[in-house]
Each structure stands twice: as C-alpha cells, then as structure tokens.
Design an enzyme around this catalytic site. Structure first.
Site, PDB file in Angstrom:
ATOM      1  N   GLU A 177      60.251   6.412  53.878  1.00 56.83           N
ATOM      2  CA  GLU A 177      61.516   5.919  54.450  1.00 56.83           C
ATOM      3  C   GLU A 177      62.196   4.909  53.516  1.00 56.83           C
ATOM      4  O   GLU A 177      63.421   4.926  53.376  1.00 56.83           O
ATOM      5  CB  GLU A 177      61.301   5.310  55.844  1.00 56.83           C
ATOM      6  CG  GLU A 177      60.733   6.273  56.898  1.00 56.83           C
ATOM      7  CD  GLU A 177      61.491   7.588  57.048  1.00 56.83           C
ATOM      8  OE1 GLU A 177      62.672   7.677  56.647  1.00 56.83           O
ATOM      9  OE2 GLU A 177      60.901   8.556  57.568  1.00 56.83           O
ATOM     10  N   HIS A 187      65.353  15.331  50.505  1.00 62.95           N
ATOM     11  CA  HIS A 187      63.900  15.436  50.387  1.00 62.95           C
ATOM     12  C   HIS A 187      63.538  16.100  49.071  1.00 62.95           C
ATOM     13  O   HIS A 187      64.329  16.850  48.509  1.00 62.95           O
ATOM     14  CB  HIS A 187      63.324  16.226  51.564  1.00 62.95           C
ATOM     15  CG  HIS A 187      63.272  15.424  52.824  1.00 62.95           C
ATOM     16  ND1 HIS A 187      63.973  15.763  53.960  1.00 62.95           N
ATOM     17  CD2 HIS A 187      62.617  14.273  53.114  1.00 62.95           C
ATOM     18  CE1 HIS A 187      63.750  14.841  54.891  1.00 62.95           C
ATOM     19  NE2 HIS A 187      62.940  13.929  54.409  1.00 62.95           N
ATOM     20  N   CYS A 193      54.579  15.137  46.332  1.00 57.16           N
ATOM     21  CA  CYS A 193      55.465  13.959  46.318  1.00 57.16           C
ATOM     22  C   CYS A 193      55.606  13.339  47.712  1.00 57.16           C
ATOM     23  O   CYS A 193      55.753  14.044  48.709  1.00 57.16           O
ATOM     24  CB  CYS A 193      56.843  14.356  45.790  1.00 57.16           C
ATOM     25  SG  CYS A 193      57.989  12.973  45.702  1.00 57.16           S
ATOM     26  N   CYS A 212      56.816  11.829  42.657  1.00 53.66           N
ATOM     27  CA  CYS A 212      56.602  12.777  41.563  1.00 53.66           C
ATOM     28  C   CYS A 212      57.438  12.327  40.353  1.00 53.66           C
ATOM     29  O   CYS A 212      58.245  11.396  40.455  1.00 53.66           O
ATOM     30  CB  CYS A 212      56.999  14.185  42.000  1.00 53.66           C
ATOM     31  SG  CYS A 212      58.780  14.382  42.223  1.00 53.66           S
ATOM     32  N   CYS A 215      61.278  12.292  41.010  1.00 56.41           N
ATOM     33  CA  CYS A 215      61.747  11.160  41.825  1.00 56.41           C
ATOM     34  C   CYS A 215      61.623   9.848  41.056  1.00 56.41           C
ATOM     35  O   CYS A 215      62.463   8.962  41.192  1.00 56.41           O
ATOM     36  CB  CYS A 215      60.978  11.096  43.138  1.00 56.41           C
ATOM     37  SG  CYS A 215      61.373  12.466  44.244  1.00 56.41           S
TER      38      CYS A 215
HETATM   39 ZN   LIG Z   1      62.553  12.131  55.111  1.00 51.14          ZN
HETATM   40 ZN   LIG Z   2      59.593  13.943  44.311  1.00 50.84          ZN
END
Ligand SMILES: [Zn+2]
Ligand SMILES: [Zn+2]
Length: 228
Positions: A177, A187, A193, A212, A215
């Site tokens: 979050e 997402h 991840c 990951c 991200c």
């Molecule tokens: Zn979410």
């Molecule tokens: Zn990711």
C-alpha cells in the site's frame, strides 16, 4: 478479499477504481515523514519489524517513521455505513461487521495533520470494505492516493495455515500500500514482486516483501525527479 475476490471482475474493478477516483495523485512529496497508527487490537511487537522493512524497501523516501499512537476503537469509530456479512473464511458462517475504508482515512488524516506527517499508515484488526466500491469486501488493505494514507486490515491475514507468518503478511501488505502511495495505482505483473495484486492469502504468501527490478527503477526515477 476471500472468495468474493476470486471473480475476475473484482480485479478489473479494483484497477479501474484506482484509476478513476485517484487521478489527483502527485509524486513531488518525497522525502517526507511517515506515521503509523494502530486502530484497535494490533500486537505492538510488529512495529519495529514493520519500520525496518519499510525503510529497507523505500530507502531514503522517509526522513523518519514514527508511531503516532494506538487508538481505542470505542472512542474513534462510529457504526455509520457498516455492513454485516458472512465471513466466508470462517466455517461456522458467522456474520461479522465490516467497516468502510473512509472511516479509517478520516481518523488517519486527523492524526497526520496534528503531527504534521505527509503519509499515514493505519493498521486495524477489524474487517474492512472499500468505500469506493462496496462490493470489495474483506480487503487486506487499501491506499488512498488523494489523501496520502492507507489502511491495512489484519482480520483476514491471521489464523490461516502457516506457509507464512501473520507478521510477514502484514508487512507485505503495508509495503504494497505504501508502494501505491509512492509509485501510483498500477499493479506489477512480476510474480515475486510485492506490488503484484493479491486476490487471496495464498497469493500474498507466494510473493516476496520487496520490489522487483522494474519497480525499483521506477522508485529510482522518482528519487531522481525529486533530487534526493
Ligand atoms: Zn494493490
Ligand atoms: Zn514490480
């Protein structure tokens, strides 16, 4: 989440809602102060681990992570807009009271402004449903990108078979979050991840508690944009 969420519809709606309702999301907030608030019965033993893991994943995004306080349910929650639903995860099929997420955001926002914190994370033991889509019942957590706060419900993260500890599940959901608050509503599709969507407890258990490479590089872009 539970069995309700296994329907594909929910995944689509979840994503759509975030996009439609949270357009005002801004990224020029970091680094900042994050506050954690317990609403109801949360074991204090999780706090240090949670802070440690958040700092590990979002290194330098937060000047500090402070524990705001523990709020007693009787004094802060009202019963407006609650829902009584069968807890499908309980074989006795007892009904439980679910609280709307907006109820928690109001409490967290008051504390954020009193303590001058830019981000607020609430943890509650109560079951919750989404105020932006009343069909999303028994959520594990939800982020409100407009108001920079998020709520995690431990209700459906406890008392399951132990492929993972409840604490680790709570930590994963909290990082997920906070990840939305920083990275946005999307997402990630990488299996391991923490930003992957989890429709049920097994999917939480099967993902890691970190980002990951894709991200991480998005996080790095935000860091660069904000000069820190
Ligand atoms: Zn979410
Ligand atoms: Zn990711």
């Amino acid at each position: 989440m539970s069995k309700y969420r296994k329907e594909q519809n929910f995944l689509v709606k979840h994503a759509l809602n975030l996009h439609l309702n949270q357009k005002t999301y801004v990224k020029n907030l970091y680094p900042c102060y994050l506050g954690i608030l317990f609403i109801g019965k949360i074991s204090p033993s999780i706090l240090e681990k949670l802070k440690f893991q958040i700092k590990l994943v979002f290194d330098s995004f937060f000047f500090d992570i402070t524990f705001i306080r523990e709020k007693n349910l009787d004094t802060c929650l009202n019963n407006l807009y609650t829902k009584e639903e069968f807890n499908l995860l309980d074989r006795t099929l007892t009904k439980v009271i679910l609280y709307p997420t907006n109820n928690f955001y109001s409490i967290i926002k008051i504390q954020m402004s009193e303590k001058n914190l830019a981000i607020g994370l609430g943890l509650t033991n109560l079951p919750i449903y989404s105020s932006s889509d009343e069909k999303l019942l028994f959520l594990f957590g939800e982020a409100n990108l407009k108001h920079n706060c998020a709520i995690i419900s431990t209700h459906n993260l406890l008392n399951f078979y132990k492929s993972e500890t409840a604490e680790n599940r709570i930590i994963k959901e909290a990082i997920h979050e906070i990840g939305h608050l920083i990275l946005g509503p999307e997402h990630c599709f990488n299996d391991n991840c923490v930003m992957r969507f989890s429709a049920n407890i097994e999917e939480i258990d099967s993902k890691s508690n970190h980002l990951c490479e894709k991200c991480k590089s998005e996080l790095e872009n935000i860091r660069t944009t904000n000069n820190f």
